[in-house]
Design a protein around this motif. Structure first.
Motif, short mmCIF file in Angstrom:
data_model
loop_
_atom_site.label_atom_id
_atom_site.label_comp_id
_atom_site.label_asym_id
_atom_site.label_seq_id
_atom_site.Cartn_x
_atom_site.Cartn_y
_atom_site.Cartn_z
N THR A 172 -4.20 31.67 -40.14
CA THR A 172 -4.30 31.41 -39.13
C THR A 172 -3.70 30.49 -38.88
OG1 THR A 172 -5.88 30.71 -41.22
CG2 THR A 172 -6.89 31.68 -39.29
N GLY A 173 -1.93 30.27 -39.79
CA GLY A 173 -1.72 29.32 -39.65
C GLY A 173 -1.02 27.68 -40.22
N LYS A 174 -2.95 27.05 -41.28
CA LYS A 174 -2.90 26.58 -41.86
C LYS A 174 -1.71 25.86 -42.80
CE LYS A 174 -6.13 29.06 -44.41
NZ LYS A 174 -6.04 30.45 -44.35
N THR A 175 -2.24 27.05 -43.72
CA THR A 175 -0.39 26.62 -44.20
C THR A 175 1.05 26.05 -43.48
OG1 THR A 175 -1.23 26.98 -46.42
CG2 THR A 175 1.26 27.02 -46.15
N TRP A 176 1.66 27.39 -43.07
CA TRP A 176 2.37 26.81 -42.17
C TRP A 176 2.57 25.48 -41.09
CZ3 TRP A 176 6.79 30.01 -41.02
CH2 TRP A 176 7.40 29.74 -39.68
N LEU A 177 1.14 25.10 -40.53
CA LEU A 177 1.02 23.86 -39.85
C LEU A 177 1.02 23.16 -40.85
CD1 LEU A 177 -1.09 25.35 -36.61
CD2 LEU A 177 1.21 24.48 -36.73
N ALA A 178 0.79 22.57 -41.58
CA ALA A 178 0.44 21.85 -42.92
C ALA A 178 2.08 21.56 -43.67
CB ALA A 178 -0.15 21.91 -44.04
N VAL A 179 2.61 22.09 -43.71
CA VAL A 179 3.95 22.34 -43.77
C VAL A 179 5.02 22.12 -42.97
CG1 VAL A 179 6.24 23.82 -44.82
CG2 VAL A 179 4.16 23.97 -45.67
N ALA A 180 4.75 22.00 -41.85
CA ALA A 180 5.86 21.29 -40.59
C ALA A 180 4.83 20.49 -39.90
CB ALA A 180 5.15 22.45 -39.12
N TYR A 181 3.78 20.21 -40.02
CA TYR A 181 3.75 17.89 -40.22
C TYR A 181 4.63 17.77 -41.45
CZ TYR A 181 1.31 14.37 -39.36
OH TYR A 181 0.90 12.87 -39.41
N ALA A 182 4.95 18.35 -42.69
CA ALA A 182 5.06 17.72 -43.99
C ALA A 182 6.37 17.02 -43.53
CB ALA A 182 5.10 18.03 -45.54
N ALA A 183 7.19 18.37 -43.16
CA ALA A 183 8.96 18.50 -42.73
C ALA A 183 9.19 16.93 -41.64
CB ALA A 183 8.98 19.58 -42.21
N GLN A 184 8.07 17.48 -40.64
CA GLN A 184 8.41 15.96 -39.72
C GLN A 184 8.21 15.20 -39.95
OE1 GLN A 184 5.51 15.19 -37.11
NE2 GLN A 184 6.21 15.57 -35.00
N LEU A 185 7.40 14.68 -40.63
CA LEU A 185 7.04 13.42 -41.20
C LEU A 185 8.09 12.67 -42.53
CD1 LEU A 185 3.38 12.68 -42.88
CD2 LEU A 185 4.84 12.10 -40.46
N PHE A 186 8.64 13.51 -42.90
CA PHE A 186 9.85 14.04 -44.43
C PHE A 186 11.07 13.42 -43.37
CE2 PHE A 186 13.38 15.47 -46.66
CZ PHE A 186 13.71 15.12 -47.77
N GLU A 187 11.48 14.48 -42.13
CA GLU A 187 13.04 14.01 -41.40
C GLU A 187 12.49 12.71 -40.50
OE1 GLU A 187 13.83 18.86 -40.00
OE2 GLU A 187 12.67 17.25 -38.61
N ARG A 188 11.07 11.96 -40.52
CA ARG A 188 11.83 10.78 -39.72
C ARG A 188 11.49 10.08 -40.59
NH1 ARG A 188 6.14 11.62 -35.23
NH2 ARG A 188 7.50 13.32 -33.87
N LYS A 189 11.76 10.04 -42.14
CA LYS A 189 11.68 9.50 -42.54
C LYS A 189 9.98 8.51 -42.97
CE LYS A 189 15.83 10.67 -44.07
NZ LYS A 189 16.38 11.56 -45.28
N ASP A 190 9.03 8.50 -42.46
CA ASP A 190 8.09 8.34 -43.04
C ASP A 190 7.77 8.96 -44.54
OD1 ASP A 190 7.70 7.44 -40.14
OD2 ASP A 190 7.09 9.18 -39.73
N VAL A 191 7.65 9.60 -44.60
CA VAL A 191 7.25 9.83 -46.38
C VAL A 191 9.02 10.18 -47.05
CG1 VAL A 191 5.25 10.07 -45.73
CG2 VAL A 191 6.80 11.92 -46.00
N ASP A 192 8.64 9.90 -48.49
CA ASP A 192 10.11 9.66 -49.13
C ASP A 192 9.29 11.21 -49.68
OD1 ASP A 192 10.53 7.57 -48.64
OD2 ASP A 192 10.00 6.75 -50.28
N ARG A 193 8.37 11.87 -49.90
CA ARG A 193 8.39 13.31 -50.82
C ARG A 193 7.94 13.93 -49.69
NH1 ARG A 193 6.93 11.88 -56.34
NH2 ARG A 193 5.63 10.59 -55.15
N ILE A 194 8.28 15.27 -50.19
CA ILE A 194 6.52 16.14 -49.52
C ILE A 194 7.01 17.12 -51.08
CG2 ILE A 194 6.72 18.72 -48.88
CD1 ILE A 194 8.18 18.00 -46.71
#
Length: 358
Positions: A172-194
């Motif tokens: 159903t894409g649960k993990t996939w979308l979670a990783v995608a959202y984490a990657a977005q925040l990381f690319e935007r420098k909103d967070v320092d780590r995943i």
């Protein structure tokens, strides 16, 4: 822009999509109620819309019960008035994506079908608006768009809450979308780590029989998360971030005693956590952090009698401010269409009362 014509009595027959060439023609006494022809101007986008060997059109045929003929850039639809209208809107929505240079996978087609059928025919259709009907996560490599209503709710919850539970069956894409959202925040420098974590319990396997240290033993179980990272982000960025610790793969046992700040923390396969492990994990949340917990309650590998930490947490934290829960069903499976049928069959079996001799 695509052009359409309705109720065309002089439609020239073309190649049948999804129909065997030796199949007998439909009986004369049951002609299609409506025929619609849609023309697409851009050759490349039209080819992407049709898909290899017409597989995208064949999928639409199966799902909506229409007959589709393709000749060049003209696609003819035969069926009831409502299904012809829905099919036209699906084709126009996919064509709009193809014009952007998108390669249309089966999931994109399936998502367009779900979106149009959910929208119904109450409003005039706008293919440009259809592209943004479901929310999306914008990454440097490519956008990730929700394909079902549940995925849309999931993405919106990820953007609005600091702790989100994604609960439902595989595919159903649960993990996939979670990783995608984490990657977005990381690319935007909103967070320092995943930080990616998973309990080391898998379908009766015993880690002691695997070679290497604890991290090497657990790495094979985290492979789906690795795959998502490499598919969603540039491989060089992922490799560098793994080496520097900006992306950390942490078995659940290694999380005790830590306070995780400025990070996105994802716990996958959370149904295999115990009550104490889940409590420990949830209390690791620090300042400016987001926590995403995903799991499938139907695939618990804990010993018999052991309460799943995911099931307990979902019950205890239901309605708590700042925490969202999104539940997926077999209807939200976006892998091969047979996966949805498999999940639905197992769900139906689990709901049937057990019968047997006493």
């Amino acid at each position: 822009m695509p052009k359409s014509a309705s109720d065309s009595p002089t439609l020239a027959p073309g190649r049948k999509i999804g129909r065997d060439k030796n199949e007998a023609p439909p009986q004369a006494e049951t002609p299609p109620e409506t025929q619609v022809v849609v023309a697409f101007d851009d050759n490349r986008a039209a080819s992407a819309l049709v898909g290899p060997y017409g597989q995208n059109l064949a999928l639409i045929e199966r799902r909506l019960g229409v007959v589709i003929d393709q000749r060049g850039n003209h696609i003819a639809i035969a069926g009831s008035r409502d299904t012809c209208d829905a099919t036209r809107r699906i084709l126009e929505s996919l064509y709009a994506l193809a014009l952007q240079g998108r390669e249309l996978a089966q999931g994109d087609v399936d998502g367009a079908i779900r979106a149009i059928l959910a929208q119904g025919s109450l409003f005039d259709f706008d293919s440009k608006a259809a592209k943004t009907a479901f929310d999306e996560i914008n990454l440097r490599k490519r956008p990730v768009r929700a394909r079902t209503a549940a995925q849309d709710s999931y993405i919106r919850a990820l953007k609005r809450h600091e702790m989100v539970f994604g609960i439902g069956p595989a595919g159903t894409g649960k993990t996939w979308l979670a990783v995608a959202y984490a990657a977005q925040l990381f690319e935007r420098k909103d967070v320092d780590r995943i930080i990616l974590s998973r309990p080391a319990v898998e379908a009766g396997e015993r880690l002691g029989f695997l070679p290497g240290d604890m991290r090497e033993k657990v790495d094979p179980y985290l492979r789906p998360i690795y795959d998502a990272l490499y598919d969603l982000m540039d491989s060089r960025i992922v490799e560098r971030a793994l080496q520097t610790g900006e992306i950390e793969i942490a078995p659940l046992a290694f999380m005790r005693g830590r306070t995780l700040t400025n990070a996105v923390i994802i716990l996958d396969e959370a149904q295999n956590t115990t009550s104490m492990q889940m409590k420990m994990f949830l209390t690791r949340l620090g300042e400016n952090s987001r926590m995403i917990i995903t799991g499938d309650p139907s695939q618990v590998d804990l010993p018999n009698g052991q309460t799943s930490g995911l099931a307990e947490a979902a019950k205890l934290l239901d309605g708590v401010e700042g925490i969202a829960q999104v539940r997926f069903t077999a209807e939200d499976v976006i892998r091969h269409e047979l996966v949805a049928r498999v999940v639905a069959a197992y769900e139906a079996s689990a709901q049937r009362p057990a019968t047997g001799k006493t």
